[in-house]
Design a protein around this motif. Structure first.
Motif, PDB file in Angstrom:
ATOM      1  N   TYR A 125       0.844  -1.198   0.000  1.00  0.00           N
ATOM      2  CA  TYR A 125       0.000   0.000   0.000  1.00  0.00           C
ATOM      3  C   TYR A 125       0.883   1.254   0.000  1.00  0.00           C
ATOM      4  O   TYR A 125       0.654   2.194  -0.771  1.00  0.00           O
ATOM      5  CB  TYR A 125      -0.960   0.006   1.200  1.00  0.00           C
ATOM      6  CG  TYR A 125      -1.738   1.299   1.285  1.00  0.00           C
ATOM      7  CD1 TYR A 125      -2.794   1.549   0.413  1.00  0.00           C
ATOM      8  CD2 TYR A 125      -1.398   2.282   2.207  1.00  0.00           C
ATOM      9  CE1 TYR A 125      -3.489   2.752   0.453  1.00  0.00           C
ATOM     10  CE2 TYR A 125      -2.088   3.482   2.255  1.00  0.00           C
ATOM     11  CZ  TYR A 125      -3.134   3.713   1.380  1.00  0.00           C
ATOM     12  OH  TYR A 125      -3.810   4.905   1.417  1.00  0.00           O
ATOM     13  N   TYR A 126       1.902   1.255   0.847  1.00  0.00           N
ATOM     14  CA  TYR A 126       2.835   2.376   0.933  1.00  0.00           C
ATOM     15  C   TYR A 126       3.485   2.639  -0.422  1.00  0.00           C
ATOM     16  O   TYR A 126       3.505   3.773  -0.899  1.00  0.00           O
ATOM     17  CB  TYR A 126       3.898   2.038   1.984  1.00  0.00           C
ATOM     18  CG  TYR A 126       5.047   2.993   2.087  1.00  0.00           C
ATOM     19  CD1 TYR A 126       4.939   4.167   2.811  1.00  0.00           C
ATOM     20  CD2 TYR A 126       6.280   2.691   1.504  1.00  0.00           C
ATOM     21  CE1 TYR A 126       6.017   5.037   2.935  1.00  0.00           C
ATOM     22  CE2 TYR A 126       7.361   3.552   1.633  1.00  0.00           C
ATOM     23  CZ  TYR A 126       7.223   4.719   2.350  1.00  0.00           C
ATOM     24  OH  TYR A 126       8.295   5.569   2.464  1.00  0.00           O
ATOM     25  N   VAL A 127       3.998   1.621  -1.047  1.00  0.00           N
ATOM     26  CA  VAL A 127       4.739   1.766  -2.299  1.00  0.00           C
ATOM     27  C   VAL A 127       3.833   2.172  -3.459  1.00  0.00           C
ATOM     28  O   VAL A 127       4.196   3.028  -4.266  1.00  0.00           O
ATOM     29  CB  VAL A 127       5.481   0.449  -2.633  1.00  0.00           C
ATOM     30  CG1 VAL A 127       6.044   0.465  -4.037  1.00  0.00           C
ATOM     31  CG2 VAL A 127       6.585   0.198  -1.621  1.00  0.00           C
ATOM     32  N   LYS A 128       2.644   1.604  -3.523  1.00  0.00           N
ATOM     33  CA  LYS A 128       1.808   1.776  -4.711  1.00  0.00           C
ATOM     34  C   LYS A 128       0.696   2.809  -4.587  1.00  0.00           C
ATOM     35  O   LYS A 128       0.249   3.353  -5.599  1.00  0.00           O
ATOM     36  CB  LYS A 128       1.184   0.430  -5.087  1.00  0.00           C
ATOM     37  CG  LYS A 128       2.203  -0.625  -5.456  1.00  0.00           C
ATOM     38  CD  LYS A 128       1.542  -1.961  -5.688  1.00  0.00           C
ATOM     39  CE  LYS A 128       2.567  -3.052  -5.953  1.00  0.00           C
ATOM     40  NZ  LYS A 128       1.943  -4.373  -6.030  1.00  0.00           N
ATOM     41  N   GLN A 129       0.200   3.066  -3.359  1.00  0.00           N
ATOM     42  CA  GLN A 129      -1.023   3.862  -3.247  1.00  0.00           C
ATOM     43  C   GLN A 129      -0.999   4.996  -2.240  1.00  0.00           C
ATOM     44  O   GLN A 129      -1.743   5.969  -2.429  1.00  0.00           O
ATOM     45  CB  GLN A 129      -2.199   2.941  -2.883  1.00  0.00           C
ATOM     46  CG  GLN A 129      -2.481   1.893  -3.911  1.00  0.00           C
ATOM     47  CD  GLN A 129      -3.598   0.955  -3.473  1.00  0.00           C
ATOM     48  OE1 GLN A 129      -4.160   1.111  -2.380  1.00  0.00           O
ATOM     49  NE2 GLN A 129      -3.914  -0.014  -4.295  1.00  0.00           N
ATOM     50  N   ASP A 130      -0.237   4.899  -1.182  1.00  0.00           N
ATOM     51  CA  ASP A 130      -0.324   5.892  -0.109  1.00  0.00           C
ATOM     52  C   ASP A 130      -0.114   7.310  -0.666  1.00  0.00           C
ATOM     53  O   ASP A 130       0.926   7.597  -1.254  1.00  0.00           O
ATOM     54  CB  ASP A 130       0.709   5.602   0.979  1.00  0.00           C
ATOM     55  CG  ASP A 130       0.466   6.464   2.192  1.00  0.00           C
ATOM     56  OD1 ASP A 130       0.712   7.682   2.106  1.00  0.00           O
ATOM     57  OD2 ASP A 130       0.026   5.923   3.214  1.00  0.00           O
ATOM     58  N   PRO A 131      -1.103   8.203  -0.496  1.00  0.00           N
ATOM     59  CA  PRO A 131      -0.996   9.548  -1.068  1.00  0.00           C
ATOM     60  C   PRO A 131       0.192  10.345  -0.524  1.00  0.00           C
ATOM     61  O   PRO A 131       0.834  11.089  -1.275  1.00  0.00           O
ATOM     62  CB  PRO A 131      -2.314  10.220  -0.694  1.00  0.00           C
ATOM     63  CG  PRO A 131      -3.241   9.123  -0.302  1.00  0.00           C
ATOM     64  CD  PRO A 131      -2.397   7.971   0.137  1.00  0.00           C
ATOM     65  N   ILE A 177       7.474  11.055  -3.304  1.00  0.00           N
ATOM     66  CA  ILE A 177       8.204  10.596  -4.488  1.00  0.00           C
ATOM     67  C   ILE A 177       8.251  11.704  -5.542  1.00  0.00           C
ATOM     68  O   ILE A 177       9.306  11.991  -6.108  1.00  0.00           O
ATOM     69  CB  ILE A 177       7.568   9.310  -5.062  1.00  0.00           C
ATOM     70  CG1 ILE A 177       7.781   8.142  -4.107  1.00  0.00           C
ATOM     71  CG2 ILE A 177       8.141   8.999  -6.444  1.00  0.00           C
ATOM     72  CD1 ILE A 177       6.979   6.899  -4.474  1.00  0.00           C
ATOM     73  N   LYS A 178       7.123  12.339  -5.792  1.00  0.00           N
ATOM     74  CA  LYS A 178       7.079  13.421  -6.791  1.00  0.00           C
ATOM     75  C   LYS A 178       7.992  14.570  -6.400  1.00  0.00           C
ATOM     76  O   LYS A 178       8.582  15.228  -7.265  1.00  0.00           O
ATOM     77  CB  LYS A 178       5.642  13.908  -6.983  1.00  0.00           C
ATOM     78  CG  LYS A 178       4.794  12.924  -7.755  1.00  0.00           C
ATOM     79  CD  LYS A 178       3.383  13.412  -7.942  1.00  0.00           C
ATOM     80  CE  LYS A 178       2.599  12.351  -8.689  1.00  0.00           C
ATOM     81  NZ  LYS A 178       1.185  12.409  -8.462  1.00  0.00           N
ATOM     82  N   SER A 179       8.143  14.821  -5.117  1.00  0.00           N
ATOM     83  CA  SER A 179       8.963  15.939  -4.648  1.00  0.00           C
ATOM     84  C   SER A 179      10.455  15.698  -4.874  1.00  0.00           C
ATOM     85  O   SER A 179      11.254  16.628  -4.774  1.00  0.00           O
ATOM     86  CB  SER A 179       8.707  16.207  -3.161  1.00  0.00           C
ATOM     87  OG  SER A 179       9.375  15.260  -2.342  1.00  0.00           O
ATOM     88  N   LEU A 180      10.836  14.473  -5.184  1.00  0.00           N
ATOM     89  CA  LEU A 180      12.248  14.140  -5.397  1.00  0.00           C
ATOM     90  C   LEU A 180      12.730  14.502  -6.792  1.00  0.00           C
ATOM     91  O   LEU A 180      13.939  14.538  -7.046  1.00  0.00           O
ATOM     92  CB  LEU A 180      12.488  12.641  -5.155  1.00  0.00           C
ATOM     93  CG  LEU A 180      12.153  12.125  -3.757  1.00  0.00           C
ATOM     94  CD1 LEU A 180      12.359  10.622  -3.698  1.00  0.00           C
ATOM     95  CD2 LEU A 180      12.971  12.837  -2.695  1.00  0.00           C
TER      96      LEU A 180
END
Length: 110
Positions: free
Chosen positions: A78-84, A90-93
């Motif tokens: 859930y953390y890897v694939k869906q957690d908002p 991830i996008k902030s990296l």
């Protein structure tokens, strides 16, 4: 069985120390900011990390490491694939991380 999630970063050479510090803080804050969709509570068991200080010289550019513990593979998935909160992190990296590596394992499962 719990899952250990290792995250390794190499920041881009022009990334400021302030941005690196803020990014690392936000990575560790995911422990409290990631909320399970069913329980509506934080579900990461533990999180630790910091800047590399190994004298071995075999980091291959990796500068920071993090260890995140999950109770189950389902929580990790859930953390890897869906957690908002994780997806936003991830996008902030984008633009500041040169290389990221991730390795997950279950203790003593070979």
């Amino acid at each position: 069985m719990s899952i250990t999630h290792l995250v390794l970063f190499q920041f881009k050479a022009d990334t400021s120390p302030k941005v690196i510090s803020e990014t690392c803080t936000r990575m560790l804050d995911l422990k409290d900011n990631c909320i399970h969709p069913t329980s509506q509570k934080p579900y990461i068991l533990a999180a630790s990390g910091g800047q590399d200080n190994s004298p071995e010289g075999i980091q291959n550019g990796i500068t920071h490491a993090f260890v995140v513990q999950f109770a189950t593979a389902e929580d990790r998935d859930y953390y890897v694939k869906q957690d908002p909160a994780h997806q936003a992190f991830i996008k902030s990296l984008d633009g500041i991380v040169e290389k990221a590596q991730v390795v997950d394992f279950t203790d003593r499962v070979y």
